[in-house]
Write an enzyme that holds these catalytic residues in place. Structure first.
Site, mmCIF file in Angstrom:
data_model
loop_
_atom_site.group_PDB
_atom_site.id
_atom_site.type_symbol
_atom_site.label_atom_id
_atom_site.label_comp_id
_atom_site.label_asym_id
_atom_site.label_seq_id
_atom_site.Cartn_x
_atom_site.Cartn_y
_atom_site.Cartn_z
ATOM 1 N N GLU A 143 0.809 -1.220 0.000
ATOM 2 C CA GLU A 143 0.000 0.000 0.000
ATOM 3 C C GLU A 143 0.840 1.267 0.000
ATOM 4 O O GLU A 143 0.764 2.072 0.951
ATOM 5 C CB GLU A 143 -0.958 -0.012 1.201
ATOM 6 N N GLU A 160 -5.418 -8.618 1.097
ATOM 7 C CA GLU A 160 -6.042 -8.176 2.358
ATOM 8 C C GLU A 160 -7.511 -7.899 2.105
ATOM 9 O O GLU A 160 -7.872 -7.275 1.100
ATOM 10 C CB GLU A 160 -5.431 -6.864 2.888
HETATM 11 O O1 IFM Z 1 -4.170 -2.754 9.244
HETATM 12 C C1 IFM Z 1 -4.124 -2.311 7.933
HETATM 13 C C2 IFM Z 1 -2.957 -2.904 7.202
HETATM 14 O O2 IFM Z 1 -1.749 -2.645 7.834
HETATM 15 C C3 IFM Z 1 -2.872 -2.346 5.791
HETATM 16 N N1 IFM Z 1 -4.138 -2.462 5.130
HETATM 17 C C4 IFM Z 1 -5.317 -2.026 5.800
HETATM 18 C C5 IFM Z 1 -5.382 -2.659 7.183
HETATM 19 C C6 IFM Z 1 -6.662 -2.202 7.914
HETATM 20 O O3 IFM Z 1 -6.661 -0.828 8.066
#
Ligand code: IFM
Length: 462
Positions: free
Chosen positions: A175, A369
């Protein structure tokens, strides 16, 4: 007359053969052991210690103490039939000052973890950078300094030479939008700077770091190289309104295209280049950079939580997380929300995966994710979390729909394996499939963990 009762077979929504199922975490969010074995501070250690930056002053000093409890955690992964475990390496453990010599004691932790995972039948998937930049590098400008990208390539070389014989899939960055636009744009993430020029410089240097890192991983023999982006479907409030459509295009540019285009098409789109110019950051893009950034990758990781809805409104100030986005507002989506007030709308995931397949064909995708924070209340040995099950179930159906529409989707990783340090929200926002009692460090699988384990075992949903 005898009546023969027909027993209806439950219908199962199956996923493709070989679909990779798993869970994800990140170093600073779970490891703790902030000063163990030569680790030095990262920008998150500094940020979390700055009053007012993190909810209730929480820090990652102890977190889930995974650094010391990794064997217990790996046993849990195995018990739940988790196939793939995505975790990140802490740069400040491996190269404590960011650019100096490798710290063998820091790297040894990941060596032990990888061995433990493999012995338990769990595939390790490594992310090189999940936001914990060594503070020393930030003291020299952090991601606004081109040298940080070069140091990142050295980190990649050190990591792949130690772990590459056992780790198949490598991810450069997690990210980068958050690193650039939350870290340097609106300042809600470390290092907490509010400076549009810095945000655009960081954007390009993160893209460059990805490209240099991908090359270093390849040179070190990595089998599968990937990048994970937090992408979303950006929708205009009124699709028939030209101004709303323009607003959606701009936010889509900053959230999605400014990362996807250089990596997968070898260029920045004109509207994004105009923003680099407006904020005096275009000079950072040097001849040859885009060739490096577009080094082919084998897999694109997609982190998805919620869609975005935007509308044009004359005079609205820019959202600093999208510097240059004056005149845009984000209307309420009218959807149910999670404990963090994030709208729940799985249709955004189907649309996103299908759009990626159409606009950026040829790169296999993986959801790296997806998950939700809810208020979990343990009752003895049980944590009932029907809302989280509902969230993941709906998103898995959305993933399945995208596959049916032709998306080349190779896997799904839930965020997160266990409750952890949720950045500026501290420990109160719980995303885990495993409940963590921070006072005792006891782990309790939530109902969602058992449910997800069944999904994995049957490679599908009933
Ligand atoms: O916790 C975060 C993660 O570190 C990166 N993506 C989003 C998740 C939830 O906010």
């Amino acid at each position: 007359m005898t009546v023969v009762e027909e027993k209806a077979e439950p219908r199962v929504l199956r996923f493709p053969e070989g679909f990779r199922w798993g869970v994800a975490t990140a170093a600073y969010q779970i490891e703790g052991a902030a000063t163990a074995d030569g680790r030095m501070p990262s920008i998150w250690d500094t940020f979390a210690r700055t009053p007012g930056k993190v909810h209730r002053g929480h820090t990652g000093d102890v977190a889930c103490d995974h650094y010391h409890r990794y064997a217990e955690d790996v046993a849990l992964l195995s018990e739940l039939s988790i196939g793939t475990y995505r975790f990140s390496l802490a740069w400040p453990r491996i190269k404590p000052d960011g650019s100096g010599p490798v710290n063998p004691r820091g790297l040894a932790f990941y060596d032990r973890l990888v061995d433990e995972l493999l012995a338990a039948g769990v595939e390790p998937m490594v992310t090189l950078y999940h936001w914990d930049l060594p503070q020393t590098l930030e003291d020299h400008g952090g991601w606004t300094n081109r040298d940080t990208a070069l140091h990142f390539a050295d980190l990649a070389t050190a990591a792949v030479s130690k772990l590459g014989d056992r780790v198949r899939t490598w991810t450069t960055l997690n990210e980068p939008w958050c690193s650039a636009f939350l870290g340097y744009g609106n300042g809600v993430h470390a290092p907490g700077r509010v400076d549009a020029q810095a945000a655009y410089l960081a954007t390009h240097h993160l893209n460059l770091a990805h490209g240099l890192g991908a090359q270093a991983l390849r040179a070190g023999g990595a089998q599968e190289v990937s990048l994970t982006l937090n992408l979303t479907s950006v929708r205009p409030h009124d699709p028939g309104d030209r101004h709303d459509a323009d607003a959606a295009r701009l936010v889509d540019g900053l959230q999605n295209r400014i990362w996807l285009d250089p990596v997968l098409r070898g260029h920045y789109a004109d509207d994004m280049l105009a923003l680099f110019q407006r904020f005096d950051a275009a000079g950072a893009i040097l001849d040859g950079d885009l060739e490096i950034i577009s080094t082919p990758i084998d897999l694109l990781g997609v982190n998805y939580y919620q869609p975005a809805l935007v509308a044009a409104q004359i005079g609205a100030p820019a959202n600093l997380a999208y510097p240059g986005s004056e005149g845009i507002i984000y209307p309420d989506q009218g959807k149910p929300t999670t404990a963090m007030d994030w709208p729940v709308d799985e249709t955004g995931l189907t649309d996103l995966l299908v759009r990626l397949s159409v606009d950026y064909p040829g790169t296999p995708l993986m959801v790296t994710e997806n998950g939700a924070a809810y208020t979990d209340v343990p009752a003895g040995d049980r944590v009932a979390d029907p809302e989280r099950i509902g969230y993941i179930d709906a998103h898995l159906r959305a993933v399945h729909a995208a596959i049916s529409e032709g998306a080349d989707l190779r896997g799904y990783l839930a965020w997160s394996f266990m409750d952890n340090f949720e950045w500026g929200y501290g420990y109160d926002s719980r995303f885990g499939l495993i409940y963590v009692d921070y006072a005792t460090q006891r782990r309790v699988p939530k109902d969602s963990a058992r449910w997800f384990s069944d999904v994995i075992r049957r490679n599908g949903l009933e």
